[in-house]
Every structure is written in C-alpha cells, then in structure tokens.
Design an enzyme around this catalytic site. Sequence first.
Site, PDB file in Angstrom:
ATOM      1  CB  ALA A 266     125.742 -27.754  42.343  1.00 32.92           C
ATOM      2  CB  CYS A 482     125.192 -40.496  46.028  1.00 31.82           C
ATOM      3  SG  CYS A 482     123.976 -39.452  45.198  1.00 31.82           S
TER       4      CYS A 482
END
Length: 564
Positions: A266, A482
């Site tokens: 996702a 990230c």
Amino acid sequence: MDSSSSSAEQRYCYYPKLKWNPQVEEYFIKAYGTDHFARVSEALTRPSSYSCIRVNFLKSTNEAVIEKLTRLLQDGYVDDLDCLSTGKWVSEGNAADDGLSKDNIDRMFNFSLEETTKNVEKPMTMLKHPTICQCQFPGLDHVLFVKGSGPYSIHYGNQSDESVKEVIVSRKCAEAVLRGAQIYVPGLLACSSHVEKGDIVAVSVAVEQRSTDGRWGVNLTRGTVLQGTQQDLLEGEIFLQNLPSIVAAHVLDPQQGERILDMCAAPGGKTTAIAMLMRDNGEVVAVDRSHNKVMDIKKLAAEMDLTCIRPYRLDALKSVCQTSMVTNAASTNLDHDLLDMTVENSSSKLDNGYMDAANIEGDKTDAKIMNNCLLSSGNRNYGNGRYANNAELRRPTQTMKNGPGRNHSVGGRAENSKGFLPNSFDRVLLDAPCSALGLRPRLFAADETIESLQTHAKYQRRMFDQAVQLVRSGGVIVYSTCTINPGENEALVRYALDTYKFLSLAPQNPRVGGSGLVGKCELGEKYVETWLTEREAELVQRFDPSAPLDTIGFFIAKFNVGQK
C-alpha cells in the site's frame, strides 16, 4: 488573539523548528554530525521545491501528459507557479524566510534539474511549459518534474484593529496540506466565527509543545503554500510519487514473466511501477494487512489498466505459509475436502506458491453447503477431533444481519491469503513500515524515542527474515525505507549480511542517491549499533533531504541471493 502588528507577524509566518526527543537528537548528531543534522532537521520542515510525476507509459506518453497538464494550467484548472502571484492577496515570500524565498526555490529546482543531467550526453530541455521538465537520469525518462510554487506572504485584507479569519487544523492535516492536499473535515479543529464562502483565511496548525508537567500541548504557527498538480485530472495516466520511491522500483529490475512480491504494497505506487517495468507481463503479488488498503491497490491497478497485479490481504510477518497445514490436511478425508473447497473457491494455486482463504460469498452454492455444515443441529464436528465453536456458528447469521460492510458493496472484497511457499518468488521488494522520519514536510518528531526506533528495527528484521525465505536462490531482494534513522537502514543491512552469508550487496541502477553511513554508534554502555564498511556503503543509496537534489529522506539496499 492579539492583533498588533508585531504579534501578527510572529503568528502568521512560517518559522518551524523541528523538536526531537533529546536522546534521539543526540543519536542523530553522532550519526550525522551537528551541522549536518541541523541542515537535515531544517529541510524536513519544508516540502520539496518540486513534485515528481511518473507517467504510465503503457497507457500514455510524456508528450500527451505534458500537453494535458499545460492545457489545464492555461485554462486555470490547476494552480500555476504564477497564478497566485497575480492576485491582490498574494506577494512573494519575505526575505527573512530563510531557505524559502521564491529565488531559493528556483535555485533548488534548477539544481535538481542539473543533477539529473550529470554524465548524460543529451541536454536538458524544458518541455512545453517552464514549470514542467523531463527527468534525464538514465532509465527514468518517464518521470516528469513539476515545479512547485510558494511560499507566499498572504495579505488577508483585515485592518490593523481586526482579527484575521482563521482555520486551525491538526498537525497531520497541515503536513498533508504542505504537500498539496486540500483541507477536509477530519483534519479541521476550529475556525473563526462568521467564516463565509470565498473568504481569505489563515490556515494555522496546532503543533504539539511540551508543557511544564512534561505533557504535549498545542501551539500555533503559520503554514506555507506549495501548489501542485491534481492527479485525478489524468486518472490512470500518471502517478504522483517521490523520486526515491520510483528509483526503488527500478533498482529491483523486474523482468517480464517473473513472479514478484511486494511485501508491504500500500498504497500501490511501487507495485504499479514494477508492473509497468514488466510491461504487464508476469505476476506481481501485492500484500498488505489492511483490507481497505488492499482495495485501494486493486482500484489503482484497474485505473492504470494493469492486469498482472494480484493484491491480497496478509500480514507481512506471516508471509511464509505453514506447509504443515497442507500436509496435515491429507490425514483425514473431511479436512482435505474442506481444504479443497477453501483453495478451489478462492481460485488459489498451490503449485504457484500461495494459498488463499475461502471467498465463500463468491460462490452461493458452496456458501450454502458451508452454512449447512455449520448450522445443522448437532453437527459441530469437523473431524480429526476439531469442533466448531460458537463464534463460527454465529458468523453467517451476523453477516446476513449486518450486511456486507464498507467496501464490500462497492467493488467486491479483498482476497485473503494464508501465505506463500518458500523460494516461490524471483524478486522481493520490502518497502518496510518504518519511523517515516524522512517524509517532508514534518512539523513534529518528538514522539519518537530511542526505544520506539529500536522497536521499528526489530519489526523490520522479522519482515526481512520472511523475505529471505520467500525469494529463490539466484533471486533479488530490495529493502527500502523512508526514514533517516541508521538503525532502520544501515544497521538492517549489517544484520542481513551477518545473518545470511548467502546474501551480498549488489550495485544499483539507476544511481541517484548518496552513499550510506560507515562505522558504528555508541549510546551509553548498553547500546552499540554497527553500520557498514566503506565498500558496503558505496553499494547502498541514501537520499539526504538536505542535499541539493531536495528529495525526501530515503534508503535503498539491493541484495543478490546466492545458493541457500
């Protein structure tokens, strides 16, 4: 609210300073150095000066997308860089807005373009419109850079003795607004009285501040404006995605006909990028543990006309199926029949390495058979000493009474998976859930502690263990995050290389980011974290938010899998 000019200047401005947990700040200073971490921390508070658009080259072309975007800009449907500056309410940023002036954004954007042309023979060309250009990194020619606008000093039209009409939003909403989103009701905390349609309002953000009792309260600061493109205007033709995320899909280097696993897929950006690079020829298995997120992946794949993507609901920590379940099923005829019904009715293929849970609603006949089996008076025996419990007996009745639930009535349901067989994938992408400390803009970070960062790292190691089992010998694993946290990046690579001797770091293409961190970090007497050697650091990619390329903080490592 004090409406004096001095207090107004302080209230309606953009001077965020990121607050960190003291131990976390000490850790990052040891990793980066004091000056470097100060630059990273400052860069995290503002959005990038440009956005990246990935063109779906299976459905459209760069030229067609640029032409449509240019037409939308000219027609006024999308805010252009200069659209707001022509209005009476907006002027250029203050000279005191260090790092955020219009000239500074121009400089950063132009430098980013120059970076993409290094070691590239063909010159950079601005295409159709001065705010849109094509990325020139080798292999990334389907990526467009769109220049952002702002920040602006906004004049609200109030007199010196009048209060500014104001909308107060939550921090997470404000961070999304700074990335180009609109304000929706869930993010709205309060607003001034008598706000009417068409009013110019100040959007203020409630940022957590530590109070005298040690708890976190809220304070207010002014947001900045970064206008961007609207993706829904070119549905299926483009996907708005950070440059490092696009690079991660390319580093995986998927080939046509292969079987690829995206373990934490996702919202589907990397999944669809992988499918495009395979030219929709092969199989991309995308898993996420959230039903709604799996439905979003399914929807995105349909919008982009990608048919090789198979989304499933599955916890990545349970990605490897228990083969003993299949073996034990053969011990009794009844259990074997139930297993056959589960597998066949959900269109599962054990020979391809995965097994899905039954989609009983998809086949009314089999659903009736199952319901009769469970609801028949006195028939609770499954065989092999197992009996149906009361919850299983009530479930069909509850479904009939409560209805299909959200998403089930508008586009089907997410298929469940019980996991995949070991060595059943050619390549695995693990874009692991992380502390997300590289995302921009970030207005608050003090909720992360050393303990929570360590928890993220432990969770990621468990996921990586699953990935190692699922990829075949001779395959590839790409790990990405990230975050700027070395404990979730370089330390994970150290763990992988020390634990699995058949893994080796592989060169990455394209090479856009910088090198990894070398050495180790010691915090106190108990906590020692080992990172990479100089040779290993040259093989990973670390994207620094304070670097001239002006991206989010990101990390990519690529592993070749030897003979297990």
